[in-house]
Motif scaffolding. Sequence first.
Motif, PDB file in Angstrom:
ATOM      1  N   ASP A 116      12.216  -0.771  -2.449  1.00  9.67           N
ATOM      2  CA  ASP A 116      11.454  -1.122  -3.645  1.00  9.67           C
ATOM      3  C   ASP A 116      10.567   0.032  -4.103  1.00  9.67           C
ATOM      4  O   ASP A 116      10.465   0.307  -5.314  1.00  9.67           O
ATOM      5  N   MET A 117       9.944   0.741  -3.173  1.00 12.11           N
ATOM      6  CA  MET A 117       9.123   1.885  -3.552  1.00 12.11           C
ATOM      7  C   MET A 117       9.975   3.011  -4.116  1.00 12.11           C
ATOM      8  O   MET A 117       9.549   3.710  -5.045  1.00 12.11           O
ATOM      9  N   VAL A 142      10.795   2.184  -7.821  1.00 14.81           N
ATOM     10  CA  VAL A 142       9.660   2.433  -8.708  1.00 14.81           C
ATOM     11  C   VAL A 142       9.446   3.934  -8.887  1.00 14.81           C
ATOM     12  O   VAL A 142       9.202   4.408  -9.999  1.00 14.81           O
ATOM     13  N   LYS A 171      -1.623  -6.140  -3.565  1.00 22.06           N
ATOM     14  CA  LYS A 171      -0.802  -6.126  -4.774  1.00 22.06           C
ATOM     15  C   LYS A 171      -1.052  -4.824  -5.532  1.00 22.06           C
ATOM     16  O   LYS A 171      -2.196  -4.411  -5.691  1.00 22.06           O
ATOM     17  N   GLU A 231       5.352  -4.430 -10.119  1.00 18.93           N
ATOM     18  CA  GLU A 231       4.356  -5.030  -9.232  1.00 18.93           C
ATOM     19  C   GLU A 231       4.954  -5.139  -7.836  1.00 18.93           C
ATOM     20  O   GLU A 231       5.982  -5.784  -7.642  1.00 18.93           O
ATOM     21  N   LEU A 232       4.300  -4.505  -6.886  1.00 14.77           N
ATOM     22  CA  LEU A 232       4.759  -4.507  -5.504  1.00 14.77           C
ATOM     23  C   LEU A 232       3.730  -5.207  -4.623  1.00 14.77           C
ATOM     24  O   LEU A 232       2.524  -5.031  -4.810  1.00 14.77           O
ATOM     25  N   HIS A 233       4.211  -5.998  -3.667  1.00 16.71           N
ATOM     26  CA  HIS A 233       3.348  -6.736  -2.745  1.00 16.71           C
ATOM     27  C   HIS A 233       3.586  -6.235  -1.327  1.00 16.71           C
ATOM     28  O   HIS A 233       4.708  -5.901  -0.959  1.00 16.71           O
ATOM     29  N   ARG A 234       2.518  -6.207  -0.567  1.00 17.00           N
ATOM     30  CA  ARG A 234       2.602  -5.870   0.843  1.00 17.00           C
ATOM     31  C   ARG A 234       1.670  -6.777   1.636  1.00 17.00           C
ATOM     32  O   ARG A 234       0.583  -7.114   1.173  1.00 17.00           O
TER      33      ARG A 234
END
Length: 230
Positions: A42-43, A46, A107, A116-119
């Motif tokens: 995902d990173m 982006v 977030k 929007e990425l969540h960890r």
Amino acid sequence: MSGAEPSAGARPAASSKRELPSVRHIIDRTPRKFDVTTLPADMLRVYQSLEAKFGEEYGLLFLFQMRTAMELHRAWHMTLLTSKILQTTKDKFNLRMTWNLGVIRLKFRVEDGGFELHRRVPYDYDSEYQDLYMRVSEALCAGHISVHEALIFQSEIKKGLHTAKSGLFLRDFPGRLILYPFLASTCAVIFFGGQWRDAGVAAICGVAAGVAEYILSTVGGGAKILNALF
């Protein structure tokens, strides 16, 4: 006295120090490049989108911000310091991104919510480890290192390349189990005025907490986040 004396108008011979080339000319100073293929999927997506729109440096700066928050915000009292460091980097390089640092869930939004990425980050306070991340961020903002070097330093810090072997032993399990009873017993006596009997009970509780976290860390995945419930 033998030998002719130098005339008054003669210049002294140039020193050998000046004749030698500078070390900067001898050493090949090839800049190091961060390997983006090591990133999570995902990173990487982006980054590739940001690189295509705004250039390589902008995309790498977003990665640096996100990695800094993930590793620095591992202790709940670090929220304000982490936000301050992220805001300083954002203002320095004019990044269009926001973040929400929760107790466990983080977030990250970039380009007005285009991504929007969540960890989920488990609690894992390590003062030396987090201090190194903070120093890398300060060096980047001061212009002492490039964003490529900053990302490489982050990877090396996570691998323990800048930490003594004794520190690495205590940083992770099973070596960390030594610290739990020691910290619990000394805190019970020093900060809460307990007796030696209280220190013994606290040490037993510290061992129990350490064993529980050790078991959760061996399970893998997001199981260690359950440690926040203890």
